[in-house]
Design a protein around this motif. Structure first.
Motif, mmCIF file in Angstrom:
data_model
loop_
_atom_site.group_PDB
_atom_site.id
_atom_site.type_symbol
_atom_site.label_atom_id
_atom_site.label_comp_id
_atom_site.label_asym_id
_atom_site.label_seq_id
_atom_site.Cartn_x
_atom_site.Cartn_y
_atom_site.Cartn_z
ATOM 1 N N SER A 179 9.886 7.990 -37.624
ATOM 2 C CA SER A 179 9.377 9.068 -38.487
ATOM 3 C C SER A 179 9.324 10.367 -37.684
ATOM 4 N N ARG A 209 4.373 4.388 -42.596
ATOM 5 C CA ARG A 209 5.720 4.330 -43.183
ATOM 6 C C ARG A 209 6.661 3.527 -42.299
ATOM 7 N N ARG A 210 6.618 3.817 -40.993
ATOM 8 C CA ARG A 210 7.466 3.114 -40.029
ATOM 9 C C ARG A 210 7.155 1.613 -40.057
ATOM 10 N N ASP A 234 7.617 5.065 -32.712
ATOM 11 C CA ASP A 234 7.243 5.133 -34.120
ATOM 12 C C ASP A 234 7.379 6.534 -34.710
ATOM 13 N N ARG A 262 17.718 10.026 -35.272
ATOM 14 C CA ARG A 262 17.838 9.029 -36.358
ATOM 15 C C ARG A 262 19.138 8.239 -36.286
ATOM 16 N N ILE A 315 8.630 0.018 -43.230
ATOM 17 C CA ILE A 315 10.082 -0.160 -43.102
ATOM 18 C C ILE A 315 10.392 -1.412 -42.277
ATOM 19 N N ASN A 316 9.703 -1.537 -41.119
ATOM 20 C CA ASN A 316 9.976 -2.667 -40.232
ATOM 21 C C ASN A 316 9.531 -3.997 -40.828
ATOM 22 N N SER A 326 14.707 4.251 -38.277
ATOM 23 C CA SER A 326 13.419 4.163 -38.970
ATOM 24 C C SER A 326 12.314 4.991 -38.320
#
Length: 400
Positions: free
Chosen positions: A82, A126-127, A54, A75, A130-131, A80
């Motif tokens: 962080s 945030r991660r 993550d 990345r 996104i997922n 995704s």
């Protein structure tokens, strides 16, 4: 993929053992699963072997591979993830540059552990977001992708082509076809293949509602607007803002509602029932009917100006009897769906059962076929491999 805070995976990368130990201990205490690496190369190995990573917390200045190089390489492997940079005061400009390259945040030495924990928590959220969005998109595409609206016939291939072409436009779409042909599925396919896919898809069955109820349902009402209006209620247009409103059986809407609907299409605003304030909306309108709207226009039952506004693009869904070559595909599709739902082993329809289904004219169209297959799967023995004629509805066998 991403986990909630308690079990999120964090990789700490720093060539100073003491920093690795302190950060690992602090985050582990909060329930994170923490790995460490003493340089960029080791860190990259960890990123490669831990696809559910993550967050990466990395020192900016390290021998052999600096934090920015690690960020770019990591990345590539895990888009995704962080990345949080640790930097000294003299290298803040480099940390800002790293954020331009996609780092989530940076923290300067000497840093406060509580501050780092806050940044890590936000990075994990945030991660996760996104997922979740990726999963949602995949679910939507799977549920309404074109091969769920099954058809190899030329007529259905033309429908698919039209859906693809109109999906991303603002144009109003009128879907025509008999009951049970799958008009709402087509409407959903247009929505979920458009740029509005993440916004609401709001369906309304116009035929089921009286004039007063339909007006209130579409446009909402203010408290006291009519008997029983005990509180303010937003309508479906408001609920569908930035998304798609699907009006099924549009031919059944009464004249007063037709007039108000025309105004919303033209002005993109309306008032709630009993209200004075104009409400602006951005809604993509898709409608459907099984009626002859041209005839209704000639008879004065449907406004001509509204009809032309609604049918900027028309999509015609043929009845199943006119695309019988699609029946075997549909049968296979519904067997797979309902065998899975009911924990059955059925894989196919027997040749005799398929022959009966190919002879039947399916007045209820795809919906009737789907119901027949669901019934057959439910009635079948737990270890049955085939749908046999005795499992089909009597109407199919009598008229087959």
């Amino acid at each position: 993929m991403g986990n909630n805070g308690a079990s999120a995976k964090v990789l700490v990368v720093d060539d100073e053992p003491n920093i690795r130990r302190v950060v690992q201990a602090a985050l582990a205490k909060d329930g994170y699963e923490v790995m460490t690496a003493e340089n960029g190369r080791t860190a990259l190995d960890a990123v490669t072997t831990n696809s559910e990573l993550d967050v990466i917390i990395s020192d900016l200045i390290m021998p052999d591979m600096n934090g920015v190089e690690l960020l770019e390489a990591a990345r590539q492997i895990n888009p995704s993830v962080s990345v949080i940079m640790i930097t000294a005061h003299g290298t803040i400009k480099s940390a800002v540059d790293a954020m331009r390259l996609g780092a989530f945040d940076y923290i300067t030495k000497p840093f406060d552990l509580d501050e780092l924990k806050v940044i890590v928590r936000k990075a994990v959220e945030r991660r996760q977001l996104i997922n979740e969005n990726l999963t949602l998109k995949q679910q939507l595409r799977t549920r309404y992708k074109f091969d769920n609206i099954v058809g190899q016939s030329a007529a259905m291939q033309e429908v698919f082509r039209l859906v693809e072409r109109v999906a991303d436009s603002r144009a109003s779409v009128l879907i025509r076809g008999e009951s049970g042909t799958g008009k709402e599925l087509i409407a959903r396919a247009i929505h979920y293949n458009s740029s509005r896919a993440q916004k609401p898809f709001v369906p309304v069955a116009c035929v089921a509602l009286s004039e007063q109820l339909l007006e209130s349902e579409l446009f909402g009402h203010e408290k006291g607007a009519f008997t029983g209006a005990i509180s303010q209620k937003p309508g479906r247009f408001e609920m569908a803002h930035m998304g798609t409103l699907f009006l099924d059986e549009i031919g059944d809407i009464p004249g007063q509602v037709q007039m108000k609907l025309l105004r919303v299409i033209q002005e993109r605003e309306f008032e709630r029932v009993g209200g004075l304030k104009s409400i602006k909306v951005d809604v993509r309108l898709i409608t459907a009917t099984n009626q002859d709207l041209e005839k209704a226009v000639k008879e004065g039952k449907f406004r001509e100006d509204l009809y032309y506004r609604l049918q900027v693009v028309q999509i015609y869904l043929p009845p199943l009897r006119d695309r019988m070559e699609d029946v075997p595909l549909l049968v296979e599709h519904f067997i797979e769906k309902y065998a899975k739902d009911n924990g059955k082993s059925i894989k196919y329809a027997s040749p005799e059962a398929l022959e009966a289904m190919m002879r039947y004219k399916w007045p209820g169209n795809v919906r009737e076929l789907e119901n027949a297959i669901e019934r057959a799967v439910v009635l079948a023995d737990p270890d049955a491999q085939l749908i046999t004629p005795d499992l089909l509805p009597p109407a199919v066998l009598l008229n087959g």
